[in-house]
Design a protein around this motif. Structure first.
Motif, PDB file in Angstrom:
ATOM      1  N   ASP A 204       0.827  -1.205   0.000  1.00  0.00           N
ATOM      2  CA  ASP A 204       0.000   0.000   0.000  1.00  0.00           C
ATOM      3  C   ASP A 204       0.867   1.264   0.000  1.00  0.00           C
ATOM      4  OD1 ASP A 204      -2.825   1.245   0.563  1.00  0.00           O
ATOM      5  OD2 ASP A 204      -1.474   2.162   2.030  1.00  0.00           O
TER       6      ASP A 204
ATOM      7  N   MET B  98      -4.735  -9.368  -0.141  1.00  0.00           N
ATOM      8  CA  MET B  98      -5.792  -8.652  -0.874  1.00  0.00           C
ATOM      9  C   MET B  98      -6.828  -8.077   0.086  1.00  0.00           C
ATOM     10  SD  MET B  98      -4.869  -8.654  -3.950  1.00  0.00           S
ATOM     11  CE  MET B  98      -6.341  -7.745  -4.363  1.00  0.00           C
ATOM     12  N   THR B  99      -7.186  -8.835   1.110  1.00  0.00           N
ATOM     13  CA  THR B  99      -8.158  -8.342   2.090  1.00  0.00           C
ATOM     14  C   THR B  99      -7.627  -7.094   2.784  1.00  0.00           C
ATOM     15  OG1 THR B  99      -9.078 -10.543   2.448  1.00  0.00           O
ATOM     16  CG2 THR B  99      -9.434  -8.920   4.190  1.00  0.00           C
TER      17      THR B  99
ATOM     18  N   LYS C 253      -7.674  -4.179   0.250  1.00  0.00           N
ATOM     19  CA  LYS C 253      -9.021  -3.760  -0.155  1.00  0.00           C
ATOM     20  C   LYS C 253      -9.840  -3.211   1.003  1.00  0.00           C
ATOM     21  CE  LYS C 253     -11.900  -7.044  -1.449  1.00  0.00           C
ATOM     22  NZ  LYS C 253     -13.172  -6.988  -0.739  1.00  0.00           N
ATOM     23  N   ASP C 254      -9.763  -3.872   2.164  1.00  0.00           N
ATOM     24  CA  ASP C 254     -10.681  -3.544   3.249  1.00  0.00           C
ATOM     25  C   ASP C 254     -10.070  -2.743   4.394  1.00  0.00           C
ATOM     26  OD1 ASP C 254     -12.580  -5.003   1.847  1.00  0.00           O
ATOM     27  OD2 ASP C 254     -12.221  -6.849   2.974  1.00  0.00           O
TER      28      ASP C 254
ATOM     29  N   PHE D  93      -7.607   0.354   1.813  1.00  0.00           N
ATOM     30  CA  PHE D  93      -8.391   0.865   0.674  1.00  0.00           C
ATOM     31  C   PHE D  93      -7.486   1.316  -0.472  1.00  0.00           C
ATOM     32  CE2 PHE D  93     -10.771   1.789   4.609  1.00  0.00           C
ATOM     33  CZ  PHE D  93     -11.870   0.959   4.395  1.00  0.00           C
TER      34      PHE D  93
ATOM     35  N   LEU E 269      -6.258  -1.587  -7.639  1.00  0.00           N
ATOM     36  CA  LEU E 269      -5.965  -3.015  -7.620  1.00  0.00           C
ATOM     37  C   LEU E 269      -6.347  -3.665  -8.949  1.00  0.00           C
ATOM     38  CD1 LEU E 269      -7.271  -3.880  -4.048  1.00  0.00           C
ATOM     39  CD2 LEU E 269      -4.874  -3.823  -4.781  1.00  0.00           C
TER      40      LEU E 269
ATOM     41  N   ILE F 269     -10.647  -9.697  -7.959  1.00  0.00           N
ATOM     42  CA  ILE F 269      -9.480  -8.851  -7.745  1.00  0.00           C
ATOM     43  C   ILE F 269      -8.275  -9.728  -7.436  1.00  0.00           C
ATOM     44  CG2 ILE F 269      -8.502  -7.041  -6.269  1.00  0.00           C
ATOM     45  CD1 ILE F 269     -11.425  -6.154  -5.778  1.00  0.00           C
TER      46      ILE F 269
END
Length: 200
Positions: free
Chosen positions: A51, A74-75, A78-79, A82, A86, A104
């Motif tokens: 990130d 990925m979690t 993404k979560d 943010f 991606l 994704i």
């Protein structure tokens, strides 16, 4: 663009340690390697590194190998953080003749692993008939670890990977990043501007 190979499973025989998680970032406009993160670390450290450095390099299009433990990366991206760009696979919808976003992340299969490694090989050393004096790689390579791993990457009975006692994490992260590099260059040539795949 960025590719990430997530360490999982047992260490390669003879390496004296576990596999590495590797993030590789390539500059598409001025084709060259600009960043590499390589460490034996937990998934939380790795997704935060992806990130941080993806954002630092212009919200790079980020493709994380999401087989097995990669789903946790990925979690996190993404979560939790943010991450704004991606990679998502595209699937053809034949009934209406358009592309739709799939899941994704980059899922490595036996088939696409061979394809991306072959494309990376061509990008770095050209075809066998290329003129040594005029061939230019797709991007400027600055990563000595990548070159060392590439020299020991082999096909053993149809299985692509590092030779005994060697690693291939940098090769795979770079192969994924190079695939994103090729896709984005085609997209820019076709439309004039890249698109963000998903937003926060």
């Amino acid at each position: 663009v960025a590719g990430a190979d997530v360490a999982e499973g047992k260490a390669a025989e003879g390496t004296g340690g576990g596999n590495y998680s590797v993030l590789k970032i390539l500059d598409v406009t001025n084709p060259r390697e600009v960043f590499r993160f390589r460490a034996r670390c937990g998934f939380d450290t790795f997704y935060k590194a992806c990130d941080k450095w993806g954002r630092h390099y212009n919200n790079a299009l980020l493709a994380v190998e999401c087989n097995a433990i990669g789903e946790a990366i990925m979690t996190g991206l993404k979560d939790v953080t943010f991450y704004p760009n991606l990679y998502a696979e595209k699937k053809e919808t034949r009934a209406i003749g358009r592309q739709v976003e799939g899941k994704i992340g980059w899922r490595t299969t036996t088939k696409n692993k061979g394809e991306i490694v072959s494309l990376l090989s061509q990008a770095l050393q050209g075809e066998s008939e290329d003129d040594d004096h005029h061939f230019q790689p797709d991007f400027l390579v600055r990563d000595e670890v990548l070159l060392a791993e590439a020299l020991s990457f082999e096909n053993r009975d149809g299985i692509l990977g590092a030779a005994v006692g060697k690693h291939d994490d940098d090769v795979l992260a770079t192969a994924i990043a190079h695939r994103m590099f090729m896709d984005l260059r085609r997209q820019v040539a076709r439309t004039g501007a890249p698109s963000i795949i998903i937003g926060p």
